[in-house]
Design an enzyme around this catalytic site. Structure first.
Site, mmCIF file in Angstrom:
data_model
loop_
_atom_site.group_PDB
_atom_site.id
_atom_site.type_symbol
_atom_site.label_atom_id
_atom_site.label_comp_id
_atom_site.label_asym_id
_atom_site.label_seq_id
_atom_site.Cartn_x
_atom_site.Cartn_y
_atom_site.Cartn_z
ATOM 1 N N ASP A 293 54.450 47.559 43.183
ATOM 2 C CA ASP A 293 54.152 46.955 41.886
ATOM 3 C C ASP A 293 53.807 45.484 42.102
ATOM 4 O OD1 ASP A 293 54.243 45.707 39.447
ATOM 5 O OD2 ASP A 293 56.165 46.564 38.839
ATOM 6 N N ASN B 112 43.780 40.801 41.757
ATOM 7 C CA ASN B 112 42.994 41.475 40.734
ATOM 8 C C ASN B 112 43.814 42.183 39.673
ATOM 9 O OD1 ASN B 112 40.604 43.199 39.718
ATOM 10 N ND2 ASN B 112 42.065 44.711 40.488
ATOM 11 N N TYR C 25 48.848 37.684 27.526
ATOM 12 C CA TYR C 25 47.641 37.899 28.320
ATOM 13 C C TYR C 25 46.737 36.659 28.270
ATOM 14 C CZ TYR C 25 43.532 40.333 30.176
ATOM 15 O OH TYR C 25 42.455 40.716 30.932
ATOM 16 N N LYS D 100 46.020 34.257 31.545
ATOM 17 C CA LYS D 100 44.652 34.187 32.075
ATOM 18 C C LYS D 100 44.131 32.746 32.035
ATOM 19 C CE LYS D 100 44.018 38.500 33.277
ATOM 20 N NZ LYS D 100 43.879 38.861 34.706
#
Lengths: 259, 260
Positions: free
Chosen positions: B62, B89, B155, B159
């Protein structure tokens, strides 16, 4: 077999510097290429060096003139039967000075050379690309299309304008198989830079060496860029794989631009 | 002859979707690739499909765990002798909730997967690359690394953060032959998006998964989601020796969505 097999490209200012490097890279990937410049003798030397036979063709013209811009684009279609990739690449500036002292002529010259020439060739090439539902427009902007330096406002403003033009146009033709992107290179010691750099440096209170050093120091790689750096990205954007990239201002500046 | 002959790469989240497309493209250009994923069975299927023999390997784990990310890099170097290209990625929308309702635990999960995984991997990779004065680090960020949407603050925040990390690291190692770049894809219908999209749609107040995809597509110029192959093509370019002067770039592959 290349990623641009069968494609036809037109590059203004294609006889030297960045434009010539892009022409060479496109030819290596199988494209047919029209290079434009003002000087037929200089062009012949470039064409001889490219060793690409009838896959490369020269069309003379001064991109500061609208009729020449249209002639170069339409001439590409007349010679090779179509135009898939338009690279408005020529550009520069003259008589740099702080805004307070800048002449109308200096501002006009940079806007004509950089912005209007990009607009004219973009418009002329879109007229061919829209009916064929395929196209790639790669406009030569600059790191100075994203940031600003003192005393070269004409160059900076005209390159920023190119970025805006690309963003708008990309949204107009986004569903038609046509992408429109701006390439934003850092400083490269091209012929144009060698010719104009000293004047720009003087306007900034620097020597030419000092100007180049300033650009290098602002980057992460602490050196100038090279024409081949730009050609590498141009090939990707021009290829089939570039279909999903549009409206972008791609930094090719060794890590200089903040965004 | 490929553009990445002799290069060794590792990719977190490499068995499916974007990571897999990057792995396949790297293999096609002659590189050796170690792919990582949580599921050993999926890893084996991936290797079988790649048909790359000794040039491909799988490392299970993981990637939101530090030991796994560092383990992947150590395994790659041990097995193939070096690491030239490190693709960080994996990631995705793990938790959907508005900021006002987000719990600390949910926030930590998001930060571990999308941000800390990239930091842990980048640090370990750089420790190997700096003495060798060569390397490529390629981070999969997102259009949400420049924009914001409601309901997915973890998220969006992580990012944005990886974009900052990439820019800082690029300047640290810019003269050492190492480049650090981020690719910012628009929406792509990956397995992860298919799995988490329905929840994200609810969190954003949209009428289901299709509405989510339609919203992202309509924000773009091309009016369609992007494709994994479009990301892979950029990754290949950034990974080549020729890309030595491309660093600190936030490379959009979003069909014209982001404003800058």
């Amino acid at each position: 077999m290349g990623v641009l097999d069968g494609r036809v490209a037109c590059i203004t200012g294609g006889t030297r510097g960045i434009g010539l490097a892009i022409a060479k890279a496109f030819l290596d990937e199988g494209a047919k290429v029209v290079i434009n410049g003002r000087d037929a003798a200089k062009a012949q030397r470039s064409i001889d060096g490219l060793k690409a036979g009838d896959r490369v063709h020269f069309i003379a013209g001064d991109v500061k003139k609208k009729e020449d811009c249209i002639k170069v684009v339409d001439g590409t279609v007349a010679h090779f039967g179509r135009i898939d990739i338009m690279v408005p690449n020529a550009g520069g500036g003259s008589d740099y000075a702080p805004v307070v002292d800048m002449t109308d002529e200096s501002m006009q010259d940079a806007m004509t050379w950089n912005f209007w020439h990009t607009f004219w060739t973009m418009q002329a090439s879109l007229k061919h690309m829209i009916p064929q539902q395929y196209g790639r427009i790669l406009a030569m902007s600059s790191v100075e299309g994203k940031v600003g330096k003192p005393a070269i406002s004409s160059y900076v403003a005209s390159k920023h304008a190119i970025n805006g033009l690309c963003k708008s146009a990309s949204k107009e033709v986004g569903t038609l198989g046509i992408t429109v992107n701006a390439l934003c290179p850092g400083a490269i010691e091209t012929d144009v830079m060698m010719a104009q750099g000293p004047g720009a440096a003087e306007a900034m209170g620097l020597t030419y060496e000092g100007l180049l050093n300033l650009f290098a120091q602002e980057s992460a790689v602490k050196r100038l860029n090279e024409c081949e750096d730009v050609a590498l990205v141009a090939v990707l954007l021009a290829s089939e794989a570039g279909a999903g990239i549009t409206g972008s201002m791609i930094s090719i500046d060794g890590g200089t631009s903040p965004y | 002859m490929g553009k990445l002959d002799g290069k060794v790469a590792c990719i977190t989240g490499g068995t499916r979707s974007i990571g897999r497309a990057i792995a396949d493209a790297f293999l096609a250009e002659g590189a050796t690739v170690v792919v990582n994923g949580r599921d050993a069975a999926k890893g084996q299927v991936c290797l079988n499909e790649m048909k790359a023999g000794d040039r491909a390997a799988f490392f299970a784990g993981d990637s939101s765990k530090q030991s796994v990310v560092e383990g992947l890099i150590d395994f790659t170097i041990e097995k193939y002798g070096k690491l030239d290209i490190c693709c960080l990625n994996s990631g995705g929308v793990q938790m959907t909730a508005p900021v006002a309702q987000m719990t600390d635990e949910e926030w930590a999960l998001e930060v571990d997967w999308n941000l800390n995984h990239v930091f842990w991997g980048m640090r370990r990779a750089l420790q190997h690359m700096i003495p060798r004065q060569a390397g490529r680090i390629i981070v999969t960020s997102s259009v949400e690394g420049k924009l914001g949407k409601p309901g997915i603050p973890g998220y969006v925040t992580t990012k944005h953060a990886v974009n900052g990390l990439v820019k800082s690291a690029a300047h640290e190692v810019g003269t050492l032959g190492i480049t650090v770049n981020a690719i910012l894809p628009g929406i792509i219908e990956t397995d992860i998006v298919r799995a988490t999209g329905p929840d994200s749609a609810i969190a954003m107040g949209l009428d289901g998964y299709d509405a989510l995809i339609d919203m992202f597509a309509s924000e773009s110029a091309i009016k369609r989601p992007n494709k994994v192959e479009e990301v892979a093509a950029v990754a290949v370019m950034l990974a080549t020796d020729a890309a030595r002067n491309l660093t600190g770039v936030l490379f959009p592959v979003d069909g014209g969505t982001m404003p800058y």
